[in-house]
Motif scaffolding. Structure first.
Motif, PDB file in Angstrom:
ATOM      1  N   LEU A 149       0.785  -1.251  -0.078  1.00 55.88           N
ATOM      2  CA  LEU A 149      -0.107  -0.020  -0.146  1.00 55.88           C
ATOM      3  C   LEU A 149       0.839   1.230  -0.066  1.00 55.88           C
ATOM      4  CD1 LEU A 149      -2.688   1.619   0.408  1.00 55.88           C
ATOM      5  CD2 LEU A 149      -2.205   1.242   2.940  1.00 55.88           C
ATOM      6  N   TRP A 150       1.918   1.385   0.880  1.00 51.58           N
ATOM      7  CA  TRP A 150       2.325   2.643   1.117  1.00 51.58           C
ATOM      8  C   TRP A 150       3.358   2.823  -0.133  1.00 51.58           C
ATOM      9  CZ3 TRP A 150       4.967   0.583   6.358  1.00 51.58           C
ATOM     10  CH2 TRP A 150       3.694   0.895   7.388  1.00 51.58           C
ATOM     11  N   LEU A 151       3.871   2.322  -0.695  1.00 50.08           N
ATOM     12  CA  LEU A 151       4.755   2.388  -2.009  1.00 50.08           C
ATOM     13  C   LEU A 151       3.745   2.613  -3.212  1.00 50.08           C
ATOM     14  CD1 LEU A 151       7.794   0.282  -2.291  1.00 50.08           C
ATOM     15  CD2 LEU A 151       7.745   2.630  -1.370  1.00 50.08           C
ATOM     16  N   GLU A 152       2.921   2.132  -3.475  1.00 49.96           N
ATOM     17  CA  GLU A 152       1.839   2.269  -4.335  1.00 49.96           C
ATOM     18  C   GLU A 152       1.158   3.683  -4.155  1.00 49.96           C
ATOM     19  OE1 GLU A 152      -1.441  -0.516  -4.047  1.00 49.96           O
ATOM     20  OE2 GLU A 152      -0.353  -1.858  -5.221  1.00 49.96           O
ATOM     21  N   ARG A 153       0.927   4.223  -2.816  1.00 47.49           N
ATOM     22  CA  ARG A 153       0.172   5.300  -2.499  1.00 47.49           C
ATOM     23  C   ARG A 153       1.049   6.292  -2.880  1.00 47.49           C
ATOM     24  NH1 ARG A 153      -4.561   5.484  -3.972  1.00 47.49           N
ATOM     25  NH2 ARG A 153      -4.570   7.630  -2.880  1.00 47.49           N
ATOM     26  N   TYR A 154       2.474   6.253  -2.402  1.00 49.57           N
ATOM     27  CA  TYR A 154       3.477   7.135  -2.520  1.00 49.57           C
ATOM     28  C   TYR A 154       3.968   7.737  -4.045  1.00 49.57           C
ATOM     29  CZ  TYR A 154       8.170   9.239  -2.560  1.00 49.57           C
ATOM     30  OH  TYR A 154       9.324  10.022  -2.673  1.00 49.57           O
ATOM     31  N   LEU A 155       3.799   6.387  -5.092  1.00 47.99           N
ATOM     32  CA  LEU A 155       4.035   6.768  -6.319  1.00 47.99           C
ATOM     33  C   LEU A 155       2.937   7.528  -6.771  1.00 47.99           C
ATOM     34  CD1 LEU A 155       6.545   6.088  -8.004  1.00 47.99           C
ATOM     35  CD2 LEU A 155       5.371   4.243  -8.879  1.00 47.99           C
ATOM     36  N   LEU A 156       1.479   7.041  -6.479  1.00 44.88           N
ATOM     37  CA  LEU A 156       0.380   8.037  -7.028  1.00 44.88           C
ATOM     38  C   LEU A 156       0.591   9.395  -6.483  1.00 44.88           C
ATOM     39  CD1 LEU A 156      -2.295   5.297  -6.682  1.00 44.88           C
ATOM     40  CD2 LEU A 156      -1.377   6.423  -8.703  1.00 44.88           C
ATOM     41  N   PHE A 157       0.870   9.675  -5.269  1.00 53.23           N
ATOM     42  CA  PHE A 157       0.685  10.913  -4.587  1.00 53.23           C
ATOM     43  C   PHE A 157       2.273  11.617  -5.264  1.00 53.23           C
ATOM     44  CE2 PHE A 157       2.545  13.683  -1.018  1.00 53.23           C
ATOM     45  CZ  PHE A 157       1.449  14.363  -0.814  1.00 53.23           C
ATOM     46  N   ALA A 158       3.217  11.124  -5.332  1.00 55.28           N
ATOM     47  CA  ALA A 158       4.390  11.879  -5.856  1.00 55.28           C
ATOM     48  C   ALA A 158       4.011  12.269  -7.341  1.00 55.28           C
ATOM     49  CB  ALA A 158       5.410  10.913  -5.675  1.00 55.28           C
ATOM     50  N   GLY A 159       3.404  11.348  -8.044  1.00 54.96           N
ATOM     51  CA  GLY A 159       3.138  11.504  -9.393  1.00 54.96           C
ATOM     52  C   GLY A 159       2.204  12.969  -9.624  1.00 54.96           C
ATOM     53  N   ARG A 160       1.343  13.156  -8.756  1.00 52.64           N
ATOM     54  CA  ARG A 160       0.403  14.218  -8.550  1.00 52.64           C
ATOM     55  C   ARG A 160       1.197  15.671  -8.352  1.00 52.64           C
ATOM     56  NH1 ARG A 160      -3.014  11.139  -5.384  1.00 52.64           N
ATOM     57  NH2 ARG A 160      -2.759  12.588  -3.751  1.00 52.64           N
ATOM     58  N   HIS A 161       2.228  15.367  -7.455  1.00 51.53           N
ATOM     59  CA  HIS A 161       3.168  16.659  -7.161  1.00 51.53           C
ATOM     60  C   HIS A 161       4.585  16.783  -7.671  1.00 51.53           C
ATOM     61  CE1 HIS A 161       0.079  17.551  -4.306  1.00 51.53           C
ATOM     62  NE2 HIS A 161      -0.126  16.320  -3.901  1.00 51.53           N
ATOM     63  N   GLY A 162       4.757  16.533  -8.871  1.00 53.39           N
ATOM     64  CA  GLY A 162       6.175  16.716  -9.563  1.00 53.39           C
ATOM     65  C   GLY A 162       6.853  15.704  -9.874  1.00 53.39           C
ATOM     66  N   LEU A 163       6.679  14.376  -9.280  1.00 56.56           N
ATOM     67  CA  LEU A 163       7.727  13.424  -9.647  1.00 56.56           C
ATOM     68  C   LEU A 163       7.250  12.954 -10.972  1.00 56.56           C
ATOM     69  CD1 LEU A 163      10.143  11.662  -8.773  1.00 56.56           C
ATOM     70  CD2 LEU A 163       8.386  10.112  -7.914  1.00 56.56           C
ATOM     71  N   LYS A 164       8.137  12.656 -11.923  1.00 56.79           N
ATOM     72  CA  LYS A 164       7.704  12.234 -13.425  1.00 56.79           C
ATOM     73  C   LYS A 164       7.664  10.786 -13.062  1.00 56.79           C
ATOM     74  CE  LYS A 164       9.588  15.734 -16.161  1.00 56.79           C
ATOM     75  NZ  LYS A 164      10.815  16.152 -17.196  1.00 56.79           N
ATOM     76  N   VAL A 165       6.516  10.358 -13.624  1.00 59.54           N
ATOM     77  CA  VAL A 165       5.994   9.172 -13.370  1.00 59.54           C
ATOM     78  C   VAL A 165       5.607   8.519 -14.819  1.00 59.54           C
ATOM     79  CG1 VAL A 165       5.823   8.985 -10.714  1.00 59.54           C
ATOM     80  CG2 VAL A 165       3.706   9.176 -12.447  1.00 59.54           C
TER      81      VAL A 165
END
Length: 325
Positions: free
Chosen positions: A307-323
């Motif tokens: 859960l935590w890594l899944e949510r982190y990647l989604l959250f980070a993608g909304r806030h500037g991390l290129k995913v």
């Protein structure tokens, strides 16, 4: 992480056991080979007398050869896991160890490899510890985290990284380092040593996994507080190094994960940090699972994300991390 007795028979002087900078082999047609290199161009700032010597211990007598932790760090390092198909994003991983040691191997770990599989170039940080009497004292690890962010940006072209898309994620006491990096990115902790130090140390997004946060009251993780601040810090010092305090307006968006049954670092640390983020109007998310203890697995047995890594990647993608799209 819990305090652990160090078996002196397993203590290894790292400078005798491994080179300071290495390139690890990769199969033909695979992603670029991982590499490992020092983050400072010479001796890290504030070396005490007598000088610190790199040394590591095996975390378990029956563990894998690279399942190690470092009670003494003289040469802060980054271990790079390049992405095979890079998105342009990067993440700095800051491991834990209760500030008494740094729980990171010399080869890429499973979480770093997972990020690389998602197109995110991952960097694992081996940082210095304040108990070795570095001149910066409690800011020693923060010096290394700031420097690591700047070095990643300075060398971004090497790995196909967008310098504006560098995030961070920290674990346990490494979560405390990460939280302070996020909130104190502009704090002058060392004199510039080269052109890289003209770059920003601010991560675009921060992740805090089962983090040590506060240094005050019964919620403080006793080992981390003692190793960071000494046996009897005054209240002003404890407040100064409590990561939930005085969050700046430019604090990066932050996601937290904790287990409710964590008996080592109480989940209320993450709750307190989340409340501070919300009060400062910083975009933030908090995920508390019922069971998992301290260091709950971030990956499933098949290597996919929990859960935590899944949510982190989604959250980070909304806030500037290129995913990946």
């Amino acid at each position: 992480m819990p305090d652990t007795m160090i078996d002196r028979r397993t203590l290894i002087v790292a400078s005798l056991a491994a080179p300071l900078a290495t390139t690890l082999a990769s199969p033909a047609g695979a992603a670029p080979a991982p590499s490992r290199f020092p983050i400072w161009p010479g001796v890290a700032p504030g070396m005490p007398t007598p000088p610190v010597v790199d040394a590591f211990v095996k975390r378990s007598p029956t563990g894998a050869p690279d399942d190690i932790a470092w009670p003494h760090v003289a040469t802060p390092m980054l271990t790079v896991s390049p992405a095979a198909a890079p998105t342009g994003g990067a993440v700095l991983l800051i491991p834990g160890g209760g500030y008494s040691r740094v729980a990171v191997g010399r080869e890429p770990g499973s979480v770093a490899r997972w990020f690389a599989s998602q197109g995110i170039t991952a960097f694992e940080l081996l940082y210095r510890l304040p108990h070795d009497h570095w001149a910066a004292g409690p800011d020693t690890a923060l010096q290394d985290a700031q420097r690591a962010m700047r070095v990643i940006r300075a060398r971004a072209a090497t790995w196909g990284i967008d310098p504006a898309s560098v995030a961070t994620i920290g674990f346990s006491a490494g979560g405390h380092v990460t939280a302070r990096l996020a909130s104190r990115a502009s704090l002058g902790t060392y004199a510039p040593v080269d052109a890289a130090d003209r770059l920003s140390a601010r991560p675009v997004v921060a992740g805090l996994m089962f983090p040590v946060i506060t240094m005050t009251g019964p919620l403080a993780h006793a080992q981390s507080k003692r190793e960071l601040l000494g046996p009897n810090p005054d209240e002003a010092t404890a407040l100064r190094y409590s990561a939930e305090r005085d969050l700046p307006a430019d604090m990066p968006p932050t996601l937290l994960g904790h287990a409710a049954d964590d008996a080592t670092v109480k989940a209320a640390n993450s709750i307190r940090m989340f409340e501070a983020l919300q009060a400062a109007a910083i975009p933030s998310e908090l995920y508390i699972i019922e069971k998992g203890g301290h260091g709950a697995p971030l990956l499933k047995p098949d290597g996919s994300a929990n859960l935590w890594l899944e949510r982190y990647l989604l959250f980070a993608g909304r806030h500037g991390l290129k995913v990946r799209a």
